[in-house]
Design a protein around this motif. Sequence first.
Motif, PDB file in Angstrom:
ATOM      1  N   THR A  45     -12.310  40.421  -8.968  1.00 36.53           N
ATOM      2  CA  THR A  45     -13.213  39.704  -9.861  1.00 36.53           C
ATOM      3  C   THR A  45     -13.260  40.393 -11.222  1.00 36.53           C
ATOM      4  OG1 THR A  45     -14.559  38.958  -8.017  1.00 36.53           O
ATOM      5  CG2 THR A  45     -15.584  38.906 -10.188  1.00 36.53           C
ATOM      6  N   SER A  88     -14.993  38.682 -14.003  1.00 34.74           N
ATOM      7  CA  SER A  88     -16.313  38.347 -14.535  1.00 34.74           C
ATOM      8  C   SER A  88     -16.965  37.297 -13.652  1.00 34.74           C
ATOM      9  CB  SER A  88     -16.233  37.839 -15.980  1.00 34.74           C
ATOM     10  OG  SER A  88     -15.601  36.580 -16.033  1.00 34.74           O
ATOM     11  N   LYS A  89     -18.292  37.283 -13.702  1.00 34.84           N
ATOM     12  CA  LYS A  89     -19.055  36.311 -12.922  1.00 34.84           C
ATOM     13  C   LYS A  89     -20.283  35.924 -13.738  1.00 34.84           C
ATOM     14  CE  LYS A  89     -21.589  35.745  -8.597  1.00 34.84           C
ATOM     15  NZ  LYS A  89     -22.046  36.411  -7.388  1.00 34.84           N
ATOM     16  N   ASN A 100     -19.651  30.553 -12.440  1.00 34.64           N
ATOM     17  CA  ASN A 100     -18.300  30.619 -12.969  1.00 34.64           C
ATOM     18  C   ASN A 100     -17.756  32.005 -12.660  1.00 34.64           C
ATOM     19  OD1 ASN A 100     -15.960  30.671 -14.479  1.00 34.64           O
ATOM     20  ND2 ASN A 100     -16.872  29.806 -16.293  1.00 34.64           N
ATOM     21  N   VAL A 101     -16.629  32.067 -11.955  1.00 33.02           N
ATOM     22  CA  VAL A 101     -16.015  33.344 -11.584  1.00 33.02           C
ATOM     23  C   VAL A 101     -14.581  33.361 -12.097  1.00 33.02           C
ATOM     24  CG1 VAL A 101     -15.311  34.834  -9.665  1.00 33.02           C
ATOM     25  CG2 VAL A 101     -17.426  33.517  -9.505  1.00 33.02           C
ATOM     26  N   MET A 102     -14.193  34.461 -12.744  1.00 43.03           N
ATOM     27  CA  MET A 102     -12.811  34.676 -13.161  1.00 43.03           C
ATOM     28  C   MET A 102     -12.275  35.871 -12.384  1.00 43.03           C
ATOM     29  SD  MET A 102     -13.113  34.083 -17.259  1.00 43.03           S
ATOM     30  CE  MET A 102     -11.365  34.240 -17.539  1.00 43.03           C
ATOM     31  N   LYS A 158      -8.346  37.969 -10.881  1.00 48.87           N
ATOM     32  CA  LYS A 158      -6.895  38.107 -11.013  1.00 48.87           C
ATOM     33  C   LYS A 158      -6.317  38.732  -9.756  1.00 48.87           C
ATOM     34  CE  LYS A 158      -6.016  42.617 -12.968  1.00 48.87           C
ATOM     35  NZ  LYS A 158      -5.168  43.291 -13.923  1.00 48.87           N
ATOM     36  N   GLY A 211      -4.047  34.443 -12.533  1.00 51.95           N
ATOM     37  CA  GLY A 211      -5.464  34.382 -12.831  1.00 51.95           C
ATOM     38  C   GLY A 211      -6.061  33.144 -12.190  1.00 51.95           C
ATOM     39  N   THR A 271      -9.899  30.730 -12.209  1.00 53.89           N
ATOM     40  CA  THR A 271     -11.274  30.471 -12.608  1.00 53.89           C
ATOM     41  C   THR A 271     -11.857  29.491 -11.595  1.00 53.89           C
ATOM     42  OG1 THR A 271     -10.779  30.776 -14.947  1.00 53.89           O
ATOM     43  CG2 THR A 271     -12.797  29.576 -14.415  1.00 53.89           C
ATOM     44  N   GLN A 308     -15.310  27.316 -10.751  1.00 56.05           N
ATOM     45  CA  GLN A 308     -16.578  26.827 -11.283  1.00 56.05           C
ATOM     46  C   GLN A 308     -17.253  25.961 -10.225  1.00 56.05           C
ATOM     47  OE1 GLN A 308     -14.811  24.886 -14.734  1.00 56.05           O
ATOM     48  NE2 GLN A 308     -15.794  26.405 -16.050  1.00 56.05           N
ATOM     49  N   THR A 314      -9.007  26.609 -11.036  1.00 60.95           N
ATOM     50  CA  THR A 314      -7.880  26.559 -11.966  1.00 60.95           C
ATOM     51  C   THR A 314      -7.111  27.868 -11.869  1.00 60.95           C
ATOM     52  OG1 THR A 314      -9.218  25.217 -13.466  1.00 60.95           O
ATOM     53  CG2 THR A 314      -7.220  26.213 -14.372  1.00 60.95           C
ATOM     54  N   THR A 315      -5.814  27.772 -11.600  1.00 67.96           N
ATOM     55  CA  THR A 315      -4.966  28.968 -11.562  1.00 67.96           C
ATOM     56  C   THR A 315      -4.030  28.940 -12.761  1.00 67.96           C
ATOM     57  OG1 THR A 315      -3.323  27.882 -10.164  1.00 67.96           O
ATOM     58  CG2 THR A 315      -5.043  29.143  -9.046  1.00 67.96           C
TER      59      THR A 315
END
Length: 54
Positions: A11, A13-14, A22-24, A26, A31, A33, A35, A48-49
């Motif tokens: 992770t 960011s969250k 919303n979590v990003m 890698k 990557g 995301t 939502q 979304t990758t």
Amino acid sequence: MNALAQGGWKTLSKYEGRFSVNVMAKRGNEGVTVQVSPTGSGTSISVTTYPLPR
């Protein structure tokens, strides 16, 4: 979040707002995301990758 970690994702960011999350993350050169937000009839989930620069 646990499912991402179990899949080898780290992770980055969250954000947890009043009506959405919303979590990003890698994994290697990938990557993602994720939502999650409510809709009028249920829940909307978007995944979304994308490739990350090397």
